[in-house]
Design an enzyme around this catalytic site. Structure first.
Site, short mmCIF file in Angstrom:
data_model
loop_
_atom_site.label_atom_id
_atom_site.label_comp_id
_atom_site.label_asym_id
_atom_site.label_seq_id
_atom_site.Cartn_x
_atom_site.Cartn_y
_atom_site.Cartn_z
N LYS A 48 3.67 4.81 -0.28
CA LYS A 48 4.18 3.51 0.24
C LYS A 48 3.06 2.57 0.81
O LYS A 48 3.44 1.53 1.16
CB LYS A 48 5.49 3.32 0.95
CG LYS A 48 6.60 4.36 0.32
CD LYS A 48 6.66 4.36 -1.08
CE LYS A 48 7.08 3.34 -1.80
NZ LYS A 48 7.29 3.53 -3.46
N THR A 51 -0.33 1.94 -3.01
CA THR A 51 -1.08 3.20 -3.94
C THR A 51 -1.28 2.46 -5.27
O THR A 51 -2.18 2.32 -5.83
CB THR A 51 -0.38 4.29 -3.90
OG1 THR A 51 0.23 4.56 -2.85
CG2 THR A 51 -1.40 5.38 -4.76
N LYS A 108 -4.93 9.76 -8.42
CA LYS A 108 -4.24 9.47 -7.23
C LYS A 108 -3.64 10.72 -6.43
O LYS A 108 -3.39 11.45 -6.84
CB LYS A 108 -2.94 8.75 -7.67
CG LYS A 108 -1.88 8.68 -6.74
CD LYS A 108 -0.45 7.94 -7.38
CE LYS A 108 0.77 8.14 -6.59
NZ LYS A 108 1.95 7.40 -7.09
N HIS A 110 -1.81 11.65 -2.41
CA HIS A 110 -1.31 11.41 -1.06
C HIS A 110 -1.60 12.28 -0.07
O HIS A 110 -1.02 12.34 1.20
CB HIS A 110 0.32 11.20 -1.03
CG HIS A 110 0.63 9.98 -1.83
ND1 HIS A 110 0.46 8.77 -1.84
CD2 HIS A 110 1.71 9.96 -2.70
CE1 HIS A 110 1.08 7.92 -2.54
NE2 HIS A 110 2.06 8.48 -3.17
N SER A 140 9.44 0.71 3.64
CA SER A 140 9.15 1.09 2.07
C SER A 140 9.65 2.48 1.71
O SER A 140 10.33 2.65 0.79
CB SER A 140 8.04 0.61 1.72
OG SER A 140 7.59 0.69 0.34
P1 A3P Z 1 7.77 -2.54 -0.36
O1 A3P Z 1 8.62 -1.45 -0.68
O2 A3P Z 1 7.39 -3.01 0.99
O3 A3P Z 1 7.91 -3.89 -1.22
P2 A3P Z 1 3.10 2.64 -3.46
O4 A3P Z 1 2.40 2.29 -4.69
O5 A3P Z 1 2.16 3.32 -2.53
O6 A3P Z 1 4.34 3.45 -3.71
O7 A3P Z 1 3.65 1.46 -2.59
C1 A3P Z 1 4.64 0.62 -2.93
C2 A3P Z 1 4.69 -0.71 -1.83
O8 A3P Z 1 3.79 -1.47 -2.37
C3 A3P Z 1 5.97 -1.31 -2.14
O9 A3P Z 1 6.32 -2.13 -0.98
C4 A3P Z 1 5.66 -2.51 -3.26
O10 A3P Z 1 6.28 -3.50 -3.55
C5 A3P Z 1 4.26 -2.81 -2.84
N1 A3P Z 1 3.37 -3.27 -3.86
C6 A3P Z 1 3.20 -3.11 -5.11
N2 A3P Z 1 2.36 -3.88 -5.79
C7 A3P Z 1 2.00 -4.79 -5.03
C8 A3P Z 1 1.37 -6.06 -5.04
N3 A3P Z 1 0.86 -6.27 -6.25
N4 A3P Z 1 1.17 -6.77 -3.98
C9 A3P Z 1 1.71 -6.43 -2.70
N5 A3P Z 1 2.57 -5.41 -2.77
C10 A3P Z 1 2.73 -4.44 -3.59
#
Ligand code: A3P
Length: 293
Positions: A48, A51, A108, A110, A140
């Protein structure tokens, strides 16, 4: 049957003292023995931390700004999730897919730094690490657990937060993760980025990425990449929003995409406990996170 197994809820199992999803623990020999190649590009994050966002940016930069090429397949095909073994019946790209994938590969993971397969170090793979402040990650991650039914039951926000502070969640302690990777960059080619910096000034951070990947793209191309990887754009882009995968979705994967949403979730008491614990764990790390921008 596929329906049942996809709703089977996973437990956490300790792997070298880090709680991991059972599906990963069951395949740990494969993870440890993963064969990296020198031209692999690794994207490492705590869950979160952004990624998907940084993966999309890296893929486009890697393709010299060709957004059309990056729009040809979902992000999980372009940047496969190395230690993914959930839902075998759905055939979502994971380690098996990576093993048969042509180079150059974007990968990718984690994994915390100490659990990375050793061939990634031996092959001196370039690594991009993205970190996000602990409080927004907590929020998140909480929603994500309620979104994906196969993830462990984490209970209420209060219950989840306690587990998260104690590092008793999938991939373990956020604090250990960000600190471990921060230290490792002294001895390995790791570009350490911050979600908050990317949010505030994507041009500056993408330029860092371009230098790291030895790509010299024109300013118009950079502007195009920023547009294509904005939250609004990625939220409606079927190649990045996981729409095909999340029929069991309660909240969209692209939830809010902001810095500071934690303020809508942490109570004053929770925040005090969190900050005191944080100060102890992060003291002397040299790492500074911003929880608002
Ligand atoms: P939120 O739940 O705070 O909205 P991951 O890809 O590591 O799983 O992370 C997901 C988080 O990154 C989510 O956060 C998602 O909304 C956010 N996210 C994905 N794309 C994004 C972007 N282009 N700009 C900002 N945040 C982004």
């Amino acid at each position: 049957n596929a329906g049942n197994s996809s709703h089977h809820q996973e437990d956490l199992v300790l792997i070298h003292n880090v709680p991991m999803l059972k599906s990963i623990a069951n395949n740990w020999e494969q993870v440890e023995g993963f064969q990296a190649r020198p031209d692999d590009l690794i994207i490492a994050t705590y869950p979160k931390a952004g990624t998907t966002w940084v993966s999309e940016i890296v893929d486009i930069v890697h393709n010299n700004g060709d957004v059309a090429k990056s729009s040809q397949a979902p992000i999980y095909y372009r940047v496969p999730y190395m230690e993914f073994f959930m839902h075998p019946e759905k055939n979502i790209p994971g380690m098996r897919y990576l093993n048969s994938m042509a180079s150059p590969r974007l990968i990718k993971t984690h994994l915390p730094v100490q659990l990375l397969p050793k061939s990634m170090w031996e092959n001196k793979c370039k690594i991009i690490y993205m970190a996000r402040n602990a409080k927004d990650v907590a929020v998140s991650f909480f929603y994500f657990h309620h979104n994906i039914k196969a993830l462990p039951d984490v209970g209420t926000w209060e219950e989840f937060l306690q587990k998260y502070i104690a590092g008793k969640v999938s991939y373990g302690s956020w604090h250990d993760h960000v600190k471990g990777w921060w230290k490792k960059r002294q001895e390995h080619p790791i570009l350490y980025l911050f979600y908050e910096d990317m949010k505030e000034d994507p041009a500056n951070e993408i330029r860092k990425l371009m230098r790291f990947l030895e790509k010299d793209l024109r300013e118009e191309v950079l502007e195009k990449i920023i547009h294509h990887t904005s939250f609004q754009f990625m939220k409606k882009n079927p190649m990045t929003n996981y729409e095909g995968l999340s029929h069991d979705t309660v909240f969209p994967f692209m939830r809010k995409g902001i810095t500071g949403d934690w303020k809508n979730h942490f109570t004053v008491a929770q925040n005090e406990i969190f900050d005191a614990d944080y100060a102890r764990k992060m003291e002397g790390s040299g790492l500074q996170f911003r929880t608002e921008i």
